[in-house]
Design an enzyme around this catalytic site. Sequence first.
Site, PDB file in Angstrom:
ATOM      1  CE  LYS A  77      -6.829  -1.253   4.861  1.00  0.00           C
ATOM      2  NZ  LYS A  77      -5.863  -0.446   4.098  1.00  0.00           N
TER       3      LYS A  77
ATOM      4  CD  GLU B  94      -3.044   1.121   2.169  1.00  0.00           C
ATOM      5  OE1 GLU B  94      -3.457  -0.002   2.515  1.00  0.00           O
ATOM      6  OE2 GLU B  94      -3.562   2.179   2.550  1.00  0.00           O
TER       7      GLU B  94
ATOM      8  CG  ASP C 173      -0.160 -16.266  12.034  1.00  0.00           C
ATOM      9  OD1 ASP C 173      -0.901 -15.596  11.296  1.00  0.00           O
ATOM     10  OD2 ASP C 173      -0.482 -17.371  12.499  1.00  0.00           O
TER      11      ASP C 173
ATOM     12  CG  HIS D  26      -4.020   7.731  -0.530  1.00  0.00           C
ATOM     13  ND1 HIS D  26      -3.946   6.377  -0.654  1.00  0.00           N
ATOM     14  CD2 HIS D  26      -4.147   7.964   0.789  1.00  0.00           C
ATOM     15  CE1 HIS D  26      -4.029   5.823   0.539  1.00  0.00           C
ATOM     16  NE2 HIS D  26      -4.157   6.767   1.430  1.00  0.00           N
TER      17      HIS D  26
HETATM   18  C1  MEV Z   1      -6.514   3.409   4.322  1.00  0.00           C
HETATM   19  O1  MEV Z   1      -5.746   2.288   4.006  1.00  0.00           O
HETATM   20  C2  MEV Z   1      -6.613   3.601   5.816  1.00  0.00           C
HETATM   21  C3  MEV Z   1      -7.555   4.700   6.286  1.00  0.00           C
HETATM   22  O2  MEV Z   1      -8.855   4.484   5.749  1.00  0.00           O
HETATM   23  C4  MEV Z   1      -7.593   4.643   7.801  1.00  0.00           C
HETATM   24  C5  MEV Z   1      -8.646   5.528   8.422  1.00  0.00           C
HETATM   25  O3  MEV Z   1      -9.666   5.793   7.786  1.00  0.00           O
HETATM   26  O4  MEV Z   1      -8.424   5.901   9.594  1.00  0.00           O
HETATM   27  C6  MEV Z   1      -7.128   6.061   5.818  1.00  0.00           C
END
Ligand code: MEV
Length: 420
Positions: A260, A82, A276, A374
């Site tokens: 995430k 990523e 793992d 991004h």
């Molecule tokens: C993207 O990989 C992760 C985010 O969505 C985390 C978040 O929203 O806090 C930017």
Amino acid sequence: MKTSNYSGFYKLSPAERLNEVAEFAGLTEEEKATIADADSLDIEKADNMIENVIGRFSLPMGVALNFCINKKDVLIPMVTEEPSVVAAASNAAKMARKRGGFTTSSTGSTMIAQVQLIDIPDPNYARIRILENKEKIMEICNAKDPVLVKFGGGMKDLDVRVIDTEEGKMTIVHLKVDTLDAMGANAVNTMAEAVSPFLEEITGGKAYLRILSNFAVHRLARARVVIDAESLGGDDVIDKIITAYHFAAADPYRAATHNKGIMNGIVPIVVATGNDTRAIESGAHSYAARNGRYTSLTTWEKNQDGDLVGTIELPMAVGLVGGATKIHPTAKVAVKMLGVQSASELGEIIAAVGLAQNLAAIKALATEGIQRGHMSLHARNLATVAGAKGEVLEAIVKKMVAEKNVRLEYAQELLKEYEK
Ligand code: MEV
């Protein structure tokens, strides 16, 4: 490279960056070659790791900079597909330096193995019988791993729970085993299987599943950080970050994405060190739901001085011995890069990076939005996919970002134009 705070690192070539990292971490020429070699995991080793091997799969390994953890500078190896993750972690770590970086702690390395006992008419009576036999149960379990015991680990304690299920009550035994520097799955699963006949004997029940729990609540890693308003770009940014956190704390839909983002920082080190990833993911998410509602793994508040303060706490079942950590040559060098001496130390660093990654994400979301940062990396990915290289690639990226038109078709179109 003397500290992890190195400006202009991104401008170097991968080989130059590796030289700097090698100097910082004291890597040998051989270790440097291992990192540089995408084939460091040879096909024979790979063939011994999993079944039906047909090849190997490479991913980029980057280094997050600026981390100061427990007053020590650390370089963080991160393996991820990523874009933006490594840069974001490095930025957050830079902001954290002014107030001393990250401080970490952990609860030790105790894993739980569960034995599910069924067909017991008197499960509560059975529970007490099992607890009475703790010494004998520990003896049976510890006999299975004398080496672990010799180094101070092994089964230390016992819990027994009676749970309600669709088919009535079940008696669930938790063997609490200190697995020291191992992730510990093999050790605890072996113990659970070995002790099951005795548990059947004293309860009259049947031992059904015998397996570790990834909800590793006795193996928590923690990190905390203080960030001053100036580093964040103002007092209002602190309030915005806290409001973003309150959203995640209150709403599982948001918490899933918030967490995430934390895993964006955690998983790349887990991969880099040959650990793992699924164990860490399931531990994290089950911990996030431990109070019956899924919520944020981090907290963000304002302290008396008006600084932003953040914390993270989550299960961290990582090891330094056994598994891919000892087989994968690059994973071994990644561990050396981190300079960690114990699995707990590794877990604490991972927690700190998760906290940093979360800060970077919610700061971006709460201020300029995530897309700007991004865009240029996304544009770079697309230009690479289109087949562009070198100066042409740079020109295509610049044009796509400037025009806010970041699409593969446009990258292909631009490439054709440049090739003319
Ligand atoms: C993207 O990989 C992760 C985010 O969505 C985390 C978040 O929203 O806090 C930017």
